[in-house]
Scaffold this motif. Sequence first.
Motif, PDB file in Angstrom:
ATOM      1  N   GLU A  92       0.836  -1.186   0.000  1.00 23.34           N
ATOM      2  CA  GLU A  92       0.000   0.000   0.000  1.00 23.34           C
ATOM      3  C   GLU A  92       0.877   1.243   0.000  1.00 23.34           C
ATOM      4  OE1 GLU A  92      -2.761  -0.048   3.203  1.00 23.34           O
ATOM      5  OE2 GLU A  92      -3.562  -2.030   2.724  1.00 23.34           O
ATOM      6  N   GLY A  93       0.334   2.324  -0.552  1.00 23.55           N
ATOM      7  CA  GLY A  93       1.063   3.580  -0.560  1.00 23.55           C
ATOM      8  C   GLY A  93       0.122   4.758  -0.527  1.00 23.55           C
ATOM      9  N   ASN A  94       0.651   5.881  -0.102  1.00 25.71           N
ATOM     10  CA  ASN A  94      -0.116   7.122  -0.061  1.00 25.71           C
ATOM     11  C   ASN A  94       0.857   8.280  -0.258  1.00 25.71           C
ATOM     12  OD1 ASN A  94      -0.912   9.561   1.960  1.00 25.71           O
ATOM     13  ND2 ASN A  94      -2.726   8.768   0.920  1.00 25.71           N
ATOM     14  N   VAL A  95       0.448   9.272  -1.025  1.00 28.92           N
ATOM     15  CA  VAL A  95       1.275  10.446  -1.238  1.00 28.92           C
ATOM     16  C   VAL A  95       0.372  11.660  -1.359  1.00 28.92           C
ATOM     17  CG1 VAL A  95       1.308  10.273  -3.767  1.00 28.92           C
ATOM     18  CG2 VAL A  95       3.216  11.363  -2.584  1.00 28.92           C
ATOM     19  N   HIS A  96       0.888  12.798  -0.934  1.00 24.99           N
ATOM     20  CA  HIS A  96       0.122  14.043  -0.995  1.00 24.99           C
ATOM     21  C   HIS A  96       0.170  14.574  -2.424  1.00 24.99           C
ATOM     22  CE1 HIS A  96      -1.884  17.606   0.412  1.00 24.99           C
ATOM     23  NE2 HIS A  96      -0.920  18.380  -0.082  1.00 24.99           N
ATOM     24  N   ALA A  97      -0.758  14.111  -3.239  1.00 21.96           N
ATOM     25  CA  ALA A  97      -0.855  14.495  -4.646  1.00 21.96           C
ATOM     26  C   ALA A  97      -2.319  14.405  -5.059  1.00 21.96           C
ATOM     27  CB  ALA A  97       0.012  13.588  -5.519  1.00 21.96           C
ATOM     28  N   PRO A  98      -2.742  15.201  -6.037  1.00 25.07           N
ATOM     29  CA  PRO A  98      -4.156  15.192  -6.414  1.00 25.07           C
ATOM     30  C   PRO A  98      -4.534  14.151  -7.457  1.00 25.07           C
ATOM     31  CG  PRO A  98      -3.046  16.970  -7.543  1.00 25.07           C
ATOM     32  CD  PRO A  98      -2.020  16.317  -6.653  1.00 25.07           C
ATOM     33  N   GLY A  99      -3.542  13.473  -8.065  1.00 24.94           N
ATOM     34  CA  GLY A  99      -3.909  12.534  -9.119  1.00 24.94           C
ATOM     35  C   GLY A  99      -2.772  11.619  -9.505  1.00 24.94           C
ATOM     36  N   PHE A 100      -3.054  10.765 -10.506  1.00 26.57           N
ATOM     37  CA  PHE A 100      -2.100   9.790 -11.022  1.00 26.57           C
ATOM     38  C   PHE A 100      -1.644  10.204 -12.413  1.00 26.57           C
ATOM     39  CE2 PHE A 100      -4.851   7.486  -8.076  1.00 26.57           C
ATOM     40  CZ  PHE A 100      -3.963   6.716  -7.351  1.00 26.57           C
ATOM     41  N   THR A 101      -0.554   9.614 -12.858  1.00 29.05           N
ATOM     42  CA  THR A 101      -0.148   9.761 -14.247  1.00 29.05           C
ATOM     43  C   THR A 101       0.520   8.468 -14.700  1.00 29.05           C
ATOM     44  OG1 THR A 101       0.941  11.205 -15.861  1.00 29.05           O
ATOM     45  CG2 THR A 101       2.145  10.748 -13.816  1.00 29.05           C
ATOM     46  N   GLY A 102       0.769   8.364 -16.006  1.00 31.09           N
ATOM     47  CA  GLY A 102       1.350   7.160 -16.581  1.00 31.09           C
ATOM     48  C   GLY A 102       1.387   7.296 -18.083  1.00 31.09           C
ATOM     49  N   THR A 103       1.592   6.189 -18.778  1.00 30.33           N
ATOM     50  CA  THR A 103       1.724   6.246 -20.232  1.00 30.33           C
ATOM     51  C   THR A 103       0.391   6.330 -20.949  1.00 30.33           C
ATOM     52  OG1 THR A 103       1.809   3.832 -20.333  1.00 30.33           O
ATOM     53  CG2 THR A 103       3.913   4.995 -20.222  1.00 30.33           C
ATOM     54  N   SER A 104      -0.714   5.990 -20.302  1.00 31.68           N
ATOM     55  CA  SER A 104      -2.014   6.017 -20.956  1.00 31.68           C
ATOM     56  C   SER A 104      -2.471   7.452 -21.211  1.00 31.68           C
ATOM     57  CB  SER A 104      -3.067   5.305 -20.111  1.00 31.68           C
ATOM     58  OG  SER A 104      -4.366   5.483 -20.678  1.00 31.68           O
ATOM     59  N   PRO A 105      -3.077   7.728 -22.385  1.00 33.50           N
ATOM     60  CA  PRO A 105      -3.657   9.048 -22.640  1.00 33.50           C
ATOM     61  C   PRO A 105      -4.709   9.442 -21.606  1.00 33.50           C
ATOM     62  CG  PRO A 105      -3.547   7.769 -24.667  1.00 33.50           C
ATOM     63  CD  PRO A 105      -3.199   6.834 -23.555  1.00 33.50           C
TER      64      PRO A 105
END
Length: 205
Positions: A92-105
């Motif tokens: 499990e993980g948690n970070v102070h960020a509003p969203g995800f990103t990656g290679t998908s459009p």
Amino acid sequence: MPRGRYSLHDPHDHTPLGEEHFHCAPGPSGWRYVSQLTAPNGDHRGSVDLAVDELGRPIRLEVNASSWQVRGAAIDGVTWVRTDPTGAEATEGNVHAPGFTGTSPAFLIATARLLRLTPGAPATRVRLLALTDPVLAPRTVDQAWALLRREEHPTDSGPLLLDEYQVSALDTGEVHTVHIAGDVVLSAPGIELEHLETPPSTFDE
């Protein structure tokens, strides 16, 4: 409901990585994107299921690649669970960020919806949790997004806004351009829209 196909390639040496077959649609609570990924030889290599609320926050994410799986959502920042190919262990993980990103459009659309930028305004800094290939390893990244220009084009279903974004990676200084029309990425590093069966959906700004 826009549906179509993106071709994916390495943004540096242009090696083909396969295709992403997608459909997406706005809904009463936000927007959802679902896709299946194939390798250059046609083999299945993963999937993306992302739902965001009306403010662009991820309310549900499930990504699969190389038998790894990540499920996440916006909880106290973003929280996720990453499961190994055997299914025996989960981290499990948690970070102070509003969203995800990656290679998908999908992640580019989600970030654009999250930031709601206006043309010509100063760049906005955003911290995102990146799910990196090939095994969805989580990594926190900082980016700066600026909406350089917005053009309106008439269509049979009403005016369509074409947005040109400048996205900067703050750790490396690398700068690239992303073109988005409604909820479809027209072009971005490593991404080309190859086929679109229905027009993009438009969003109220």
